[in-house]
Design a protein around this motif. Structure first.
Motif, PDB file in Angstrom:
ATOM      1  N   GLU A 158       0.837  -1.201   0.000  1.00 50.09           N
ATOM      2  CA  GLU A 158       0.000   0.000   0.000  1.00 50.09           C
ATOM      3  C   GLU A 158       0.874   1.254   0.000  1.00 50.09           C
ATOM      4  OE1 GLU A 158      -3.596  -2.294   2.410  1.00 50.09           O
ATOM      5  OE2 GLU A 158      -2.274  -0.898   3.482  1.00 50.09           O
ATOM      6  N   LYS A 159       1.986   1.205   0.753  1.00 51.52           N
ATOM      7  CA  LYS A 159       2.941   2.330   0.752  1.00 51.52           C
ATOM      8  C   LYS A 159       3.532   2.511  -0.642  1.00 51.52           C
ATOM      9  CE  LYS A 159       4.494   2.038   5.543  1.00 51.52           C
ATOM     10  NZ  LYS A 159       5.611   1.761   6.447  1.00 51.52           N
ATOM     11  N   LYS A 160       3.867   1.380  -1.286  1.00 48.06           N
ATOM     12  CA  LYS A 160       4.410   1.459  -2.649  1.00 48.06           C
ATOM     13  C   LYS A 160       3.431   2.179  -3.565  1.00 48.06           C
ATOM     14  CE  LYS A 160       7.171  -2.771  -2.556  1.00 48.06           C
ATOM     15  NZ  LYS A 160       7.288  -4.145  -3.102  1.00 48.06           N
ATOM     16  N   TRP A 161       2.135   1.847  -3.427  1.00 50.92           N
ATOM     17  CA  TRP A 161       1.129   2.501  -4.269  1.00 50.92           C
ATOM     18  C   TRP A 161       1.063   3.999  -3.977  1.00 50.92           C
ATOM     19  CZ3 TRP A 161      -3.262   5.225  -2.914  1.00 50.92           C
ATOM     20  CH2 TRP A 161      -4.005   5.703  -3.995  1.00 50.92           C
ATOM     21  N   VAL A 162       1.032   4.383  -2.701  1.00 50.86           N
ATOM     22  CA  VAL A 162       0.932   5.803  -2.330  1.00 50.86           C
ATOM     23  C   VAL A 162       2.133   6.576  -2.857  1.00 50.86           C
ATOM     24  CG1 VAL A 162       0.979   7.408  -0.376  1.00 50.86           C
ATOM     25  CG2 VAL A 162      -0.522   5.426  -0.300  1.00 50.86           C
ATOM     26  N   VAL A 163       3.341   6.061  -2.628  1.00 51.00           N
ATOM     27  CA  VAL A 163       4.551   6.764  -3.064  1.00 51.00           C
ATOM     28  C   VAL A 163       4.594   6.849  -4.590  1.00 51.00           C
ATOM     29  CG1 VAL A 163       7.078   6.655  -3.135  1.00 51.00           C
ATOM     30  CG2 VAL A 163       5.861   6.216  -0.988  1.00 51.00           C
ATOM     31  N   GLY A 169      -6.036  -3.394  -5.838  1.00 49.28           N
ATOM     32  CA  GLY A 169      -6.315  -3.834  -4.471  1.00 49.28           C
ATOM     33  C   GLY A 169      -5.517  -3.039  -3.455  1.00 49.28           C
ATOM     34  N   TRP A 170      -4.223  -2.800  -3.755  1.00 50.43           N
ATOM     35  CA  TRP A 170      -3.391  -1.980  -2.863  1.00 50.43           C
ATOM     36  C   TRP A 170      -4.021  -0.605  -2.706  1.00 50.43           C
ATOM     37  CZ3 TRP A 170       2.014  -2.652  -5.615  1.00 50.43           C
ATOM     38  CH2 TRP A 170       2.394  -3.994  -5.579  1.00 50.43           C
ATOM     39  N   ARG A 171      -4.443  -0.047  -3.867  1.00 53.99           N
ATOM     40  CA  ARG A 171      -5.045   1.287  -3.863  1.00 53.99           C
ATOM     41  C   ARG A 171      -6.298   1.315  -3.009  1.00 53.99           C
ATOM     42  NH1 ARG A 171      -7.576   3.294  -9.394  1.00 53.99           N
ATOM     43  NH2 ARG A 171      -8.920   1.549  -8.866  1.00 53.99           N
ATOM     44  N   SER A 172      -7.174   0.346  -3.222  1.00 56.39           N
ATOM     45  CA  SER A 172      -8.444   0.309  -2.506  1.00 56.39           C
ATOM     46  C   SER A 172      -8.223   0.246  -0.995  1.00 56.39           C
ATOM     47  CB  SER A 172      -9.250  -0.895  -2.987  1.00 56.39           C
ATOM     48  OG  SER A 172     -10.428  -1.016  -2.254  1.00 56.39           O
ATOM     49  N   ARG A 173      -7.360  -0.675  -0.566  1.00 57.54           N
ATOM     50  CA  ARG A 173      -7.104  -0.809   0.869  1.00 57.54           C
ATOM     51  C   ARG A 173      -6.406   0.421   1.433  1.00 57.54           C
ATOM     52  NH1 ARG A 173      -6.300  -5.787  -1.270  1.00 57.54           N
ATOM     53  NH2 ARG A 173      -4.023  -5.610  -1.354  1.00 57.54           N
ATOM     54  N   ALA A 174      -5.465   0.980   0.679  1.00 55.05           N
ATOM     55  CA  ALA A 174      -4.745   2.169   1.152  1.00 55.05           C
ATOM     56  C   ALA A 174      -5.709   3.345   1.312  1.00 55.05           C
ATOM     57  CB  ALA A 174      -3.628   2.532   0.172  1.00 55.05           C
ATOM     58  N   LEU A 175      -6.584   3.528   0.343  1.00 57.37           N
ATOM     59  CA  LEU A 175      -7.536   4.637   0.429  1.00 57.37           C
ATOM     60  C   LEU A 175      -8.492   4.464   1.608  1.00 57.37           C
ATOM     61  CD1 LEU A 175      -8.305   5.302  -3.354  1.00 57.37           C
ATOM     62  CD2 LEU A 175      -6.987   6.736  -1.785  1.00 57.37           C
ATOM     63  N   GLN A 176      -8.941   3.229   1.843  1.00 55.70           N
ATOM     64  CA  GLN A 176      -9.822   2.973   2.996  1.00 55.70           C
ATOM     65  C   GLN A 176      -9.121   3.347   4.300  1.00 55.70           C
ATOM     66  OE1 GLN A 176     -10.852  -1.171   2.635  1.00 55.70           O
ATOM     67  NE2 GLN A 176     -12.896  -0.701   1.817  1.00 55.70           N
ATOM     68  N   LYS A 177      -7.889   2.897   4.438  1.00 56.05           N
ATOM     69  CA  LYS A 177      -7.151   3.182   5.666  1.00 56.05           C
ATOM     70  C   LYS A 177      -6.872   4.674   5.821  1.00 56.05           C
ATOM     71  CE  LYS A 177      -4.874  -1.331   5.886  1.00 56.05           C
ATOM     72  NZ  LYS A 177      -3.596  -2.047   5.736  1.00 56.05           N
ATOM     73  N   LEU A 178      -6.517   5.328   4.707  1.00 58.45           N
ATOM     74  CA  LEU A 178      -6.229   6.770   4.774  1.00 58.45           C
ATOM     75  C   LEU A 178      -7.478   7.571   5.111  1.00 58.45           C
ATOM     76  CD1 LEU A 178      -3.772   7.074   1.758  1.00 58.45           C
ATOM     77  CD2 LEU A 178      -3.197   7.323   4.180  1.00 58.45           C
ATOM     78  N   LYS A 179      -8.612   7.192   4.550  1.00 58.29           N
ATOM     79  CA  LYS A 179      -9.876   7.873   4.878  1.00 58.29           C
ATOM     80  C   LYS A 179     -10.209   7.703   6.355  1.00 58.29           C
ATOM     81  CE  LYS A 179     -12.060   7.499   0.339  1.00 58.29           C
ATOM     82  NZ  LYS A 179     -13.099   6.836  -0.461  1.00 58.29           N
ATOM     83  N   HIS A 180     -10.053   6.487   6.828  1.00 57.92           N
ATOM     84  CA  HIS A 180     -10.322   6.209   8.246  1.00 57.92           C
ATOM     85  C   HIS A 180      -9.387   7.047   9.122  1.00 57.92           C
ATOM     86  CE1 HIS A 180     -11.517   4.036  11.824  1.00 57.92           C
ATOM     87  NE2 HIS A 180     -10.226   3.811  12.091  1.00 57.92           N
ATOM     88  N   GLN A 181      -8.132   7.104   8.744  1.00 57.18           N
ATOM     89  CA  GLN A 181      -7.134   7.874   9.493  1.00 57.18           C
ATOM     90  C   GLN A 181      -7.496   9.360   9.509  1.00 57.18           C
ATOM     91  OE1 GLN A 181      -3.299   6.995   7.856  1.00 57.18           O
ATOM     92  NE2 GLN A 181      -2.182   8.023   9.464  1.00 57.18           N
ATOM     93  N   LEU A 182      -7.928   9.873   8.359  1.00 61.05           N
ATOM     94  CA  LEU A 182      -8.302  11.293   8.280  1.00 61.05           C
ATOM     95  C   LEU A 182      -9.552  11.595   9.097  1.00 61.05           C
ATOM     96  CD1 LEU A 182      -7.545  12.077   4.543  1.00 61.05           C
ATOM     97  CD2 LEU A 182      -6.373  12.998   6.543  1.00 61.05           C
TER      98      LEU A 182
END
Length: 164
Positions: A115-120, A145-158
Motif C-alpha cells: 500500500e505504501k508502494k502505491w501511495v509513493v 487492491g493496494w489502492r483500494s485498501r490504502a484509500l480505505q485506511k487513509l480515509k479512516h485515518q483522516l
C-alpha cells in the motif's frame, strides 16, 4: 459606386465604433483589419435593390468581428500557456526535495508495504496503475487492491484525525 479606398475612409469610424461597442481591447489592430476585410466583402457583395449599403456594411462587419471574437475565445480556453518558470525549472532536481517524500510517508504509517508502494508511486512519482504494476511485476488488479485498501485506511485515518 465609388472606389473602395473612399468607402474604407468613410466607414473606418463605423469599424472603430463596433470595436468599442463590442469591448475589444486586445489585438485592436487585428480586429481593425478584420473589420476592413468585412467592409471589403460587403463592398463586393452589396446588391442595391436589397437595401442600404450602410446597414449591410454594419451587419457584415459586426458579424465578422463577433466570429473572430468567438474564435479567439475558443483558442484562449483550449490553450494553456505555462509560465516561463515552468520551462526553466522543469529538470531541476532540487524541485523534488526529500521532504516531499517524507511528508507523503507520514500518512503511510498504518499501511502495508504494498500500500505504501502505491501511495509513493502515485503521489510522489505520479505513476499510473499500469506503470506501478509493471514496475512491481504485479497485475493491475493487484495494484488496484493496494489502492483500494490504502484509500480505505487513509480515509479512516483522516476521519479519526478530524474528530480529535
Amino acid at each position: 459606386m465609388e472606389s473602395f479606398e473612399k468607402v474604407a475612409e468613410q466607414y473606418r469610424p463605423m469599424i472603430s465604433h463596433l470595436i468599442r461597442k463590442l469591448g475589444i481591447y486586445k489585438n485592436r489592430e487585428e480586429f481593425e483589419q478584420i473589420g476592413l476585410i468585412a467592409l471589403w466583402e460587403a463592398y463586393e457583395h452589396f446588391q442595391p435593390q436589397k437595401g442600404s449599403f450602410t446597414s449591410y456594411a454594419y451587419v457584415t462587419i459586426k458579424g465578422n468581428l463577433l466570429k473572430a471574437l468567438a474564435k479567439d475565445k475558443r483558442v484562449e480556453e483550449t490553450m494553456v500557456y505555462p509560465k516561463e518558470e515552468f520551462w526553466l525549472n522543469k529538470n531541476d532536481p532540487s524541485l523534488k526535495t526529500p521532504l516531499e517524500l517524507e511528508t507523503v510517508l507520514t500518512y503511510c504509517e498504518t499501511l502495508t508495504e504494498n500500500e505504501k508502494k502505491w501511495v509513493v508511486a502515485t503521489f510522489y512519482h505520479q505513476l499510473k496503475l499500469g506503470e506501478i504494476a509493471s514496475r512491481e511485476h504485479k497485475s493491475v488488479n493487484a495494484v488496484k487492491g493496494w489502492r483500494s485498501r490504502a484509500l480505505q485506511k487513509l480515509k479512516h485515518q483522516l476521519k479519526k484525525g478530524c474528530r480529535s
